[in-house]
Design an enzyme around this catalytic site. Sequence first.
Site, mmCIF file in Angstrom:
data_model
loop_
_atom_site.group_PDB
_atom_site.id
_atom_site.type_symbol
_atom_site.label_atom_id
_atom_site.label_comp_id
_atom_site.label_asym_id
_atom_site.label_seq_id
_atom_site.Cartn_x
_atom_site.Cartn_y
_atom_site.Cartn_z
ATOM 1 N N ASP A 27 16.917 -38.381 -58.771
ATOM 2 C CA ASP A 27 17.321 -38.381 -57.360
ATOM 3 C C ASP A 27 16.709 -37.218 -56.585
ATOM 4 O O ASP A 27 16.720 -37.220 -55.357
ATOM 5 C CB ASP A 27 18.849 -38.322 -57.262
ATOM 6 C CG ASP A 27 19.358 -38.420 -55.834
ATOM 7 O OD1 ASP A 27 18.959 -39.370 -55.133
ATOM 8 O OD2 ASP A 27 20.143 -37.546 -55.419
ATOM 9 N N ALA A 63 20.225 -35.481 -61.152
ATOM 10 C CA ALA A 63 20.750 -35.497 -59.787
ATOM 11 C C ALA A 63 21.127 -34.076 -59.384
ATOM 12 O O ALA A 63 22.022 -33.872 -58.570
ATOM 13 C CB ALA A 63 21.957 -36.425 -59.686
ATOM 14 N N ALA A 64 20.424 -33.095 -59.974
ATOM 15 C CA ALA A 64 20.732 -31.687 -59.728
ATOM 16 C C ALA A 64 19.750 -31.097 -58.724
ATOM 17 O O ALA A 64 19.944 -31.214 -57.514
ATOM 18 C CB ALA A 64 20.716 -30.913 -61.051
ATOM 19 N N ARG A 65 18.679 -30.479 -59.217
ATOM 20 C CA ARG A 65 17.670 -29.887 -58.344
ATOM 21 C C ARG A 65 16.295 -30.379 -58.785
ATOM 22 O O ARG A 65 16.045 -30.625 -59.973
ATOM 23 C CB ARG A 65 17.704 -28.352 -58.386
ATOM 24 C CG ARG A 65 19.067 -27.734 -58.231
ATOM 25 C CD ARG A 65 19.832 -28.204 -57.023
ATOM 26 N NE ARG A 65 19.264 -27.813 -55.752
ATOM 27 C CZ ARG A 65 19.709 -28.244 -54.578
ATOM 28 N NH1 ARG A 65 20.718 -29.100 -54.528
ATOM 29 N NH2 ARG A 65 19.153 -27.836 -53.462
ATOM 30 N N HIS A 99 17.030 -38.518 -52.913
ATOM 31 C CA HIS A 99 17.948 -37.391 -52.748
ATOM 32 C C HIS A 99 19.222 -37.824 -52.014
ATOM 33 O O HIS A 99 19.624 -37.230 -51.010
ATOM 34 C CB HIS A 99 17.268 -36.245 -51.993
ATOM 35 C CG HIS A 99 17.884 -34.909 -52.252
ATOM 36 N ND1 HIS A 99 17.185 -33.734 -52.196
ATOM 37 C CD2 HIS A 99 19.154 -34.548 -52.574
ATOM 38 C CE1 HIS A 99 17.980 -32.708 -52.449
ATOM 39 N NE2 HIS A 99 19.192 -33.181 -52.679
ATOM 40 N N ILE A 100 19.870 -38.854 -52.555
ATOM 41 C CA ILE A 100 21.055 -39.423 -51.902
ATOM 42 C C ILE A 100 22.328 -39.215 -52.712
ATOM 43 O O ILE A 100 23.343 -39.842 -52.434
ATOM 44 C CB ILE A 100 20.871 -40.932 -51.636
ATOM 45 C CG1 ILE A 100 20.593 -41.686 -52.945
ATOM 46 C CG2 ILE A 100 19.755 -41.170 -50.612
ATOM 47 C CD1 ILE A 100 20.629 -43.193 -52.806
ATOM 48 N N GLY A 101 22.283 -38.308 -53.688
ATOM 49 C CA GLY A 101 23.454 -38.104 -54.532
ATOM 50 C C GLY A 101 24.731 -37.846 -53.755
ATOM 51 O O GLY A 101 25.790 -38.380 -54.076
ATOM 52 N N GLY A 102 24.636 -37.027 -52.724
ATOM 53 C CA GLY A 102 25.813 -36.711 -51.920
ATOM 54 C C GLY A 102 25.876 -37.477 -50.620
ATOM 55 O O GLY A 102 26.702 -37.169 -49.757
ATOM 56 N N GLU A 150 9.461 -33.157 -51.900
ATOM 57 C CA GLU A 150 10.056 -34.337 -51.280
ATOM 58 C C GLU A 150 9.494 -34.525 -49.877
ATOM 59 O O GLU A 150 9.228 -33.545 -49.178
ATOM 60 C CB GLU A 150 11.581 -34.199 -51.226
ATOM 61 C CG GLU A 150 12.213 -34.095 -52.613
ATOM 62 C CD GLU A 150 13.729 -33.945 -52.569
ATOM 63 O OE1 GLU A 150 14.286 -33.801 -51.454
ATOM 64 O OE2 GLU A 150 14.359 -33.972 -53.641
ATOM 65 N N ASP A 200 26.836 -25.440 -71.472
ATOM 66 C CA ASP A 200 26.879 -24.543 -70.322
ATOM 67 C C ASP A 200 26.640 -23.127 -70.823
ATOM 68 O O ASP A 200 27.021 -22.791 -71.955
ATOM 69 C CB ASP A 200 28.230 -24.643 -69.607
ATOM 70 C CG ASP A 200 28.177 -24.099 -68.189
ATOM 71 O OD1 ASP A 200 28.200 -24.912 -67.241
ATOM 72 O OD2 ASP A 200 28.112 -22.864 -68.023
#
Length: 410
Positions: free
Chosen positions: A265, A239-241, A293-296, A270, A182
């Site tokens: 994802d 699974a970020a951006r 794009h179904i991570g959330g 898209e 990070d």
Amino acid sequence: MTNKVSLDKSKIKFVLFEGVHQSALDTLHAAGYTNIDYYKKALDGDELKEAIKDVHFIGLRSRTHLTAEMIEAAPKLIAVGCFCIGTNQVDLNAAKARGIPVFNAPFSNTRSVAELVLGEILLLMRNVPQANAEVHRGVWNKSATGSHEVRGKKLGIIGYGHIGSQLSIIAESLGMDVYFYDIENKLPLGNAKQVRSLEELLSSCDVVSLHVPELPSTKNLMNVARIAQLKQGAILINAARGTVVDIDALAQALKDGKLQGAAIDVFPVEPASINEEFISPLREFDNVILTPHIGGSTAEAQENIGFEVAGKFVKYSDNGSTLSSVNFPEVSLPEHEGTKRLLHIHENRPGILNKLNQIFVEANLNIAAQYLQTDPKIGYVVVDVETNDASPLLTKLKEIDGTIRARVLY
């Protein structure tokens, strides 16, 4: 405590797009807000302009884009809520210039995304995507070659925020050794270890999972050079951006046999709807898990997001709180009996607060409480004044040079 708001709640208009969860409607209704337009899909162009022209609050997910032009088409707009984590679908600077805070849900889908990533790690380490594809084609290839347990394997997490740290905890519970990189020094959870360079993480970990925001500095973070630094046979998960991974570089690495597999994802481009074909060079690989794009996208996450963002709408409308706004100074002031509350949003320049307070001095009024916060461009002050009539004060506040927006809340 009950206060009469400056505008009757039945006249405060909301519009919610993209089928946000029922919990958002329930939250607004429970707070007395019933003037709500609800759309199950995203809108754009003239259709979107028509839908937002008279609204005070706009709620959306990722497919409805509020450009500067769209924000100008909503002259009554007070606040925007993104019922998701990302806010790049809203022109944050244009909203700020109009005195419009933008809220999102940075916490509510944390577990859902982390669980999806963990599931993908398990599947890819066992070569399940390839085996599944082969069996569907009638091929019975029973083999242990290249198939591994996750216990004792090294997981590298890039971005140790809400999702990255949640993934760290649940991966460690399965016996994985967790390392993270990070740009800030972060307190490791459990036995996770922070590494000092991205290169160290990429070259040493069996699985690398990306959890960074969309910024100029993260665009194509995983490019040809960085992908080359991965271990031979590593697994890459995003699974970020969508802009974080150079898709063509990833496709080439898969062709070359550099990676055991990948799970993606989110994508740079898209489809706008189910009727538009998804195009990607990654479609040809059996060892790549592709999800839309179904991570959330779990019932639990969407319910929590509905509560969270609608709750922020209610707080801002009821008392002026901008806590956790992504583009606005954060202000929250407790209510005080026997006062009128005024909100003043202005350009951040010297002397404005002095002019504001001088108005109350000249009216011989006591300020019961006041809270000012600024960022480099704007200031936001909430004032509780001991008076029965705030209308004359509001008129004078609006006359202050540099005022963006002023209103009586109650």
